[in-house]
Design an enzyme around this catalytic site. Structure first.
Site, PDB file in Angstrom:
ATOM      1  CG  HIS A  16      -3.735  -0.456   6.457  1.00 59.29           C
ATOM      2  ND1 HIS A  16      -3.659  -0.355   7.564  1.00 59.29           N
ATOM      3  CD2 HIS A  16      -2.962   0.245   5.820  1.00 59.29           C
ATOM      4  CE1 HIS A  16      -2.666   0.399   8.015  1.00 59.29           C
ATOM      5  NE2 HIS A  16      -2.244   0.920   6.917  1.00 59.29           N
ATOM      6  CG  ASP A  25       5.056   2.661   7.245  1.00 63.03           C
ATOM      7  OD1 ASP A  25       4.209   2.757   6.433  1.00 63.03           O
ATOM      8  OD2 ASP A  25       4.987   1.871   8.037  1.00 63.03           O
ATOM      9  CG  HIS A  26       4.177  -0.244   4.070  1.00 65.03           C
ATOM     10  ND1 HIS A  26       4.313  -1.585   4.297  1.00 65.03           N
ATOM     11  CD2 HIS A  26       3.870   0.327   5.219  1.00 65.03           C
ATOM     12  CE1 HIS A  26       3.946  -2.261   5.509  1.00 65.03           C
ATOM     13  NE2 HIS A  26       3.794  -0.844   6.093  1.00 65.03           N
ATOM     14  CG  HIS A  80       0.094   4.200   4.931  1.00 63.62           C
ATOM     15  ND1 HIS A  80      -0.802   3.356   5.553  1.00 63.62           N
ATOM     16  CD2 HIS A  80      -0.726   5.324   4.586  1.00 63.62           C
ATOM     17  CE1 HIS A  80      -2.093   4.047   5.860  1.00 63.62           C
ATOM     18  NE2 HIS A  80      -1.923   5.130   5.286  1.00 63.62           N
ATOM     19  CG  ASP A  96       0.807  -1.653   7.565  1.00 64.02           C
ATOM     20  OD1 ASP A  96       1.653  -2.440   7.761  1.00 64.02           O
ATOM     21  OD2 ASP A  96       0.751  -0.538   7.631  1.00 64.02           O
ATOM     22  CG  HIS A 113      -0.279   0.104   2.405  1.00 61.13           C
ATOM     23  ND1 HIS A 113       0.334  -0.914   2.752  1.00 61.13           N
ATOM     24  CD2 HIS A 113      -0.357   1.136   3.394  1.00 61.13           C
ATOM     25  CE1 HIS A 113       1.014  -0.862   4.314  1.00 61.13           C
ATOM     26  NE2 HIS A 113       0.635   0.690   4.580  1.00 61.13           N
ATOM     27  CG  HIS A 155       3.940  -2.996  10.221  1.00 59.92           C
ATOM     28  ND1 HIS A 155       3.206  -2.367  11.196  1.00 59.92           N
ATOM     29  CD2 HIS A 155       4.478  -2.209   9.474  1.00 59.92           C
ATOM     30  CE1 HIS A 155       3.231  -1.062  10.778  1.00 59.92           C
ATOM     31  NE2 HIS A 155       3.737  -0.875   9.580  1.00 59.92           N
TER      32      HIS A 155
END
Length: 293
Positions: free
Chosen positions: A132, A64-65, A62, A200, A60, A256
């Site tokens: 998520h 941090d990914h 976000h 996530d 996805h 995570h």
């Protein structure tokens, strides 16, 4: 044999566990799932070549990914990559990369193919919907089943001719000394390894149904026991364990992990009470899975 490298296993802001990045290696095929900030640097530090990566899957959008992806692609270009790179991810991924390339005046000198699924003669990689706060998908990395000949059974019947063995393996019936040998009587299915990575997600039936019977489930385990987990589309460690139990998986890796936890002992204990075959995906560790009969 498949090796899973846990390059970064934390989440949120940069932390000592690193941001999400998992590499799965099978006989020269390297696939990276998620590419948090710092992924290429951690790989270089630990002699893992990102130049050999054939496919990258993003769960996805976000940060941090995904924020490590543009830099890794640019470095691949600077190192004169020639081989095409397969990309999988949400629909926004293509626009995200094109915008960054345009604004940084960098354009890859190798082919990038954005695909929905991947399949070759040995493996297939597909996605499944997760739960998520934004559009998010998990990944199934599946090794295809193989057929092998039951050599011991043939030898007991006095058959050692390699030509006969080859024909049976090709699915052909063979007549020898007046006896008809049927391939289905001598073929053994060697089951392929299956790995699921959620990215996530909160605990949900969609994920349980998608990951049934996998050999390794890598599941969101952001918190130990926090109600806010569900508000932000994450799981507690016992949630991940319940998913593993209901899905009848073989092993569970907790992933995570929030940077608020320096010590993951309680997190692991909480999960193991529900699903014994659980471990913490420690950063820069690896896990080996061998093909089963």
């Amino acid at each position: 044999m498949i090796i899973v490298y846990f390059i970064g296993t934390g989440g949120g802001a940069p932390n000592k566990r690193g941001l999400p990045a998992i590499m799965i290696r099978r006989e020269g095929f390297d696939a990276l799932f998620d590419c948090g900030e710092g992924t290429q640097w951690r790989m270089m530090e630990h002699n893992l070549s990102f130049m050999k990566i054939k496919l990258i899957g993003i769960t996805h959008m976000h940060g941090d990914h995904v924020l490590g992806l543009p830099g890794m692609i640019e470095t691949m270009g600077m190192y004169s990559r020639k081989e095409p790179l397969f990309l999988m991810g949400p629909k926004e991924l293509k626009e995200f990369l094109e915008d960054i390339f345009k604004k940084t005046y960098f354009y890859p000198n190798f082919e990038i193919q954005i695909i929905d699924k991947y399949e070759d003669e040995n493996i297939k990689i597909s996605t499944f919907e997760t739960c998520h706060t934004i559009e998010s998908q998990g990944y199934l990395f599946e090794e295809k089943d193989r057929l092998k000949i039951d050599i011991d059974k043939l030898r007991k019947e006095g058959i050692k001719d390699w030509r006969v063995i080859r024909m049976l393996k090709e699915g052909k019936r063979v007549e020898i000394n007046g006896k008809v040998l049927l391939p289905e009587d001598y073929l053994i299915v060697k089951k392929g390894i299956r790995i699921a990575y959620t990215g996530d997600t909160g605990p949900c039936e969609k994920v349980i149904n998608a990951v049934k019977d996998v050999d390794l489930l890598i599941h969101d385990s952001t918190f130990i026991d926090e109600k806010e987990a569900y508000k932000y589309g994450h799981s507690n460690s016992y949630d991940a364990a319940y998913v593993a139990l209901k899905a009848n998986v073989k092993r569970l890796a907790l992933f995570h992990i929030s940077p608020r936890y320096d010590d993951t002992y309680e997190m692991l204990i909480m999960a193991k009470r529900i699903f014994e075959k659980t471990f913490i995906a420690e950063p820069l560790s690896y896990y080996i899975i061998r093909q089963k009969e």
